[in-house]
Design a protein around this motif. Structure first.
Motif, PDB file in Angstrom:
ATOM      1  N   GLY A   1      20.654 -11.477 -52.050  1.00  0.00           N
ATOM      2  CA  GLY A   1      21.211 -12.067 -50.840  1.00  0.00           C
ATOM      3  C   GLY A   1      22.689 -12.322 -51.000  1.00  0.00           C
ATOM      4  N   VAL A   2      23.276 -12.806 -49.926  1.00  0.00           N
ATOM      5  CA  VAL A   2      24.702 -13.117 -49.973  1.00  0.00           C
ATOM      6  C   VAL A   2      24.845 -14.629 -50.128  1.00  0.00           C
ATOM      7  N   TYR A   3      25.333 -15.037 -51.288  1.00  0.00           N
ATOM      8  CA  TYR A   3      25.499 -16.453 -51.593  1.00  0.00           C
ATOM      9  C   TYR A   3      26.983 -16.734 -51.791  1.00  0.00           C
ATOM     10  N   ALA A   4      27.523 -17.669 -51.056  1.00  0.00           N
ATOM     11  CA  ALA A   4      28.938 -18.019 -51.168  1.00  0.00           C
ATOM     12  C   ALA A   4      29.819 -16.776 -51.059  1.00  0.00           C
ATOM     13  N   GLY A   5      29.415 -15.866 -50.151  1.00  0.00           N
ATOM     14  CA  GLY A   5      30.211 -14.687 -49.876  1.00  0.00           C
ATOM     15  C   GLY A   5      30.049 -13.548 -50.853  1.00  0.00           C
TER      16      GLY A   5
ATOM     17  N   THR B   1      25.189 -12.708 -39.714  1.00  0.00           N
ATOM     18  CA  THR B   1      24.951 -11.262 -39.631  1.00  0.00           C
ATOM     19  C   THR B   1      25.486 -10.636 -40.906  1.00  0.00           C
ATOM     20  N   PHE B   2      25.216  -9.332 -41.087  1.00  0.00           N
ATOM     21  CA  PHE B   2      25.729  -8.677 -42.291  1.00  0.00           C
ATOM     22  C   PHE B   2      26.105  -7.231 -41.959  1.00  0.00           C
ATOM     23  N   SER B   3      26.909  -6.660 -42.867  1.00  0.00           N
ATOM     24  CA  SER B   3      27.382  -5.301 -42.625  1.00  0.00           C
ATOM     25  C   SER B   3      26.543  -4.305 -43.429  1.00  0.00           C
ATOM     26  N   ARG B   4      26.687  -3.036 -43.075  1.00  0.00           N
ATOM     27  CA  ARG B   4      25.992  -2.001 -43.848  1.00  0.00           C
ATOM     28  C   ARG B   4      26.463  -1.977 -45.277  1.00  0.00           C
ATOM     29  N   THR B   5      27.723  -2.301 -45.492  1.00  0.00           N
ATOM     30  CA  THR B   5      28.234  -2.337 -46.869  1.00  0.00           C
ATOM     31  C   THR B   5      27.488  -3.402 -47.672  1.00  0.00           C
ATOM     32  N   GLU B   6      27.359  -4.580 -47.094  1.00  0.00           N
ATOM     33  CA  GLU B   6      26.606  -5.633 -47.795  1.00  0.00           C
ATOM     34  C   GLU B   6      25.164  -5.200 -48.040  1.00  0.00           C
ATOM     35  N   MET B   7      24.584  -4.574 -47.043  1.00  0.00           N
ATOM     36  CA  MET B   7      23.230  -4.081 -47.203  1.00  0.00           C
ATOM     37  C   MET B   7      23.134  -3.130 -48.390  1.00  0.00           C
ATOM     38  N   ASP B   8      24.069  -2.239 -48.508  1.00  0.00           N
ATOM     39  CA  ASP B   8      24.035  -1.288 -49.618  1.00  0.00           C
ATOM     40  C   ASP B   8      24.227  -1.987 -50.961  1.00  0.00           C
ATOM     41  N   GLN B   9      25.101  -3.009 -50.975  1.00  0.00           N
ATOM     42  CA  GLN B   9      25.282  -3.756 -52.233  1.00  0.00           C
ATOM     43  C   GLN B   9      23.995  -4.456 -52.651  1.00  0.00           C
ATOM     44  N   LEU B  10      23.322  -5.093 -51.700  1.00  0.00           N
ATOM     45  CA  LEU B  10      22.081  -5.784 -52.041  1.00  0.00           C
ATOM     46  C   LEU B  10      21.034  -4.785 -52.524  1.00  0.00           C
ATOM     47  N   MET B  11      20.962  -3.675 -51.844  1.00  0.00           N
ATOM     48  CA  MET B  11      20.010  -2.635 -52.261  1.00  0.00           C
ATOM     49  C   MET B  11      20.286  -2.174 -53.693  1.00  0.00           C
ATOM     50  N   GLY B  12      21.560  -2.027 -54.008  1.00  0.00           N
ATOM     51  CA  GLY B  12      21.911  -1.618 -55.364  1.00  0.00           C
ATOM     52  C   GLY B  12      21.491  -2.651 -56.402  1.00  0.00           C
TER      53      GLY B  12
END
Lengths: 237, 237, 237, 237, 237, 237
Positions: E165-169, E208-219
């Protein structure tokens, strides 16, 4: 002659491991042979409505069994939408038993809920729950005392419980499942550390028993509870 | 010294009126003082699934209380959508008690359901329900015998129940509500006509008791059940 | 021609025995032939939330049937966890009917709950419940008047109910179960002592009826209610 | 004098749009003014257990209301876990009404379930549901006839329903919500195309009514149903 | 920067202890940091009705949490009479995930129920349940293979799950409760041993989140699952 | 190659009809091909207890399906007494999605409940519910703005959703029931008007998928949501 090879008046091996969960104010894992019960005590700064402004506290208990704690899987009570009559009976018994060992006027207006969840069952789960539940309660009250939230110890004595029954015509102590499932007469005895009685439940399914047998079971139980109280003491001091 | 002026070992006035409803195979209205319970026994030519093809019959019980059987109105269980823990406990006790007095292999594969509905309550409803429930069961079985549906009598003995407790420091028999609501120790004793024990439940709420007290209560109860069995005999012969 | 041998316009024998339970503020046992309903009225010094601070009182009703009130045993609603649609319909009807006969602004902000429990059923239980329920309500209100809790009588008139239907092609009054179970058209009529209508429910299952038949049933019912009101008067004065 | 400006004996504007859903064997959207009910009829090749091997079919109905069909949002019944007493009453009425218009022996052993879901409510939803429910049933039966699954038409007549009540002291037809919410007397009349009665329910809440008023309402209703049957005919032929 | 001091891509310490209960065909206690889940697999020789005679087996899961597994006590689902929406969602996810890793035609017509009960919670319980549930399933299937009940191994690959997930950015792996409770974006990733995806659930609450963030989490998740599969292998071989 | 003849990246025909019910503050009927969902937004001047005195508002959603919205009739959830797991999952998703597009601090302490009721189903009902639910919410908020109840627009962006999945080995957009019922991989994508992600749920039943497939589905979905947002704009301006 007993399936486990134990003597008629032998308890199973008993251990009480304390502080087994991170969140609860008091907790233990009690093991009586293959019966394993996780007990937690949770303090809440409120009482049930009927105690509002009475200055009295409340101790209550809930009981559950994991679906595969038993030989064959039982339906999850949360999924079936109701607790069985057996569950309701047991948790009322645990609550009454623990309340008999505490001075509710010294607790303050707060509630302690003791959750007893059976991780593995092999007979005698309600007795293990009472014995372990008392330890969890003791530890939670210790926390209140240490924090100075309450001034004097509301716990007046130990509370522990053991079963005894007639198996193959003989009075035996601490029935395991192999014995319990065929015993015609079966009793649960809840007592204090001083040997006072709190609850006696003797029951025959498709059978009857005499006063002599009743006295024999009572005698076995008194010795059993004495031993359990010693284990409680070792675990909590 | 008792609110009712009764002696410590006195039962309340007991009557059992039989055949009080038109439809049930057996029925009675049992009155123990101001506690009035309507008991019916219903025969069904089927057993629960777990008895299919075992040749055994089944006796079960259900218990209810009219909403205004009590001093203040209680919520109707049908309206609240569930039976209370107290109701569940009591009806399981009645069922176990009645099954202890019957030879289920002589019943045939049928079920008898004993409904015990409290029309008016003044303490001791579960004991009255057992004592009256046995009479309803007896009358229903008589009908099966008379009709030749079963050849030999499956009922092996009377089953009756009475309460005893410690009131104002004294052991007393057959507590009414005024006593029961303040007694710290309270027991229910289910026995056969021959004096054998079926179920003993002694319980302390916020108190404890000694073995001596337990023996005193047991002694009172034995005399009480003997008297109740005599009333059952008069009612059913 | 009727199974009971009654005339087309004959009621069954009706009796109303008052003050049959010790605890309720008002109570009666109404018997219409073999239909027996125990009615109690319970006063509570609170109203439902929607009446808070309106100065109005509330009258509500609950209906139940003992499991073996009927020819074959019915499942206990408390055990099945819900009231049947039939039960819900009937208790709503009883409540509406009794409210039509009372001036709720003269009751004060209190609630009277009328419980109607069928001990034995032989058709017409909802009508018996209304007729008996009114008597229990009358007696409870009398108690409030006598105690000076309310100053003027909120009850404006009697409320009673009777069934009528088409049996074997003929309009008949007060159907018993033997008639009710085969009648294609069946009505329940709730009226005041002055002959005003409160509720008319006529219903055909797998059949229809004409306005002439409707008028005939109404005529029978008017006479029936007049007779019932006389019985109510005798019971409450 | 009526809030809508309608004459005392005027229906609201009525339309019935058929075949509004893709999946149901029969469907319509009935609009009576601002009351809109979606009705579907679903055929299942099975009957309830009590009809097994009787050669008879079954017609049943269910009723629901979208949470915001009303002025203020109502709790969703699926979320609260039970249908209200009002819902149960209404769906039983719809089922009885539709069964009165069909020859169940000509249906074969199948069940048709008529679902009536109120999309928007402005009074009179149960009557609209019956009138529209009959249309959905008619269309579903047509499908069975066309497919040759049943040989002769089991529907014996139209079934339609309308409300009438006393508003501001006057008998009025087809009450909308503004009228219904204040009317002291309110009736629902279900009739066949031939003018036979199926169900009459007249009810006073906190009021009473005379036989003259009853006859006036009945007269209004007869005219109303005649008009509704004409709309049904136009929609289904 | 993370409350626990872990690196952004660090898992908590993971252990899987197998065969922890006596009765279940397969069992383990999985610990991911302070999140502890007891998983059992129970084999039953029957399938749900919709699979009768299809030759296919079924794997299903149930999820529960002890009342005091959490910081403050939660109401027991069995006592409240229903499972929460969260519980239902989680157990459906576990079941779907495990079924993706098994060839149901090779199981035979039997059902394996995987119970996942959270003894202590600190975030990520659903992922721990999937990872541990697979181990319990693996052990139960091993028993069937060893006994010769099934001929070939139906398990086609490992199944494990991890959160990110995205924690503190910042994108972080394996959120604990301190992180999870404040993260605006949170995902759960279920994968096979070969790195194929089974379920991806990314969800923002009030964000909300971006596709870039999505790809980072997936990685992050891919690396996490690889590590978990290694722990599963060590525990089951 | 698709059952409907659509291109792989084609949406079904989409229409959004607004203000379709008289009572709700906002409403629309969204049609995506044969999937029709009625969405209403209801404003209540209260928030859930956990938001008391936080200054924040709340948006929540409920989802339902008429019993015959589907090919064969489903049991009515209100009648069965509980919502299915699927319903619970969907309504939680709708609520989370809509909350992601609104600034709850600008709403004031009020709650908007969005009800999404499926009148006819042909796949993709949850996505249609989100897309239409946003329109109902937009219209309800417009009413608050126009009335001056709130000063600034709390809605920060559009929220819309679409499905994509792997059908017959090909990535396709907006699956209808014929595709959805056989697709092994199936995703739902919720996004804002600016193309930010709110929720991604990709799920395989009895299958797995690669990251490449995931990226393809995501690409399809982005184009789909862009088209849906245009339809929302046309409907609300």
């Amino acid at each position: 002659m007993r399936p486990s090879g134990r003597d008629l008046d032998s308890l199973r091996s008993v251990t009480i491991e304390t502080n087994v969960t991170r969140h609860a104010e008091g907790s233990c894992l009690v093991r009586m042979g293959d019966t394993h019960v996780l007990c937690t005590a949770s303090i809440e700064e409120r009482t049930p409505p009927f105690l509002k402004n009475t200055g009295l506290g409340w101790v209550t208990a809930e009981y559950g069994m994991l679906p595969r704690a038993t030989t064959t899987r039982n339906r999850r009570e949360a999924a079936s939408g109701k607790q069985t009559g057996r569950t309701v009976e047991i948790q009322r018994l645990i609550g009454r038993s623990l309340r008999a060992g505490i001075d509710r006027s010294a607790m303050g207006e707060r509630q302690i809920t003791v959750d007893c969840d059976v991780l593995q069952a092999d007979g005698g789960t309600r007795c293990a729950a009472i014995t372990g539940g008392w330890v969890a309660l003791r530890l939670a009250v210790n926390k209140l005392l240490k924090a100075g939230v309450i001034a004097s110890d509301p716990i007046v004595d130990h509370v522990a419980a053991i079963s005894a029954g007639v198996y193959a015509g003989q009075p035996v102590l601490d029935l395991d499942y192999a014995e319990d499932s065929v015993a015609g007469v079966d009793g649960n005895f809840v007592m204090t550390g001083a040997g006072r009685l709190i609850e006696v439940q003797m029951s025959a399914e498709g059978a009857t028993f005499s006063r002599t047998e009743m006295d024999q079971l009572m005698g076995l139980a008194e010795a059993g509870v004495t031993a359990l109280v010693a284990v409680q003491k070792a675990a909590t001091t």
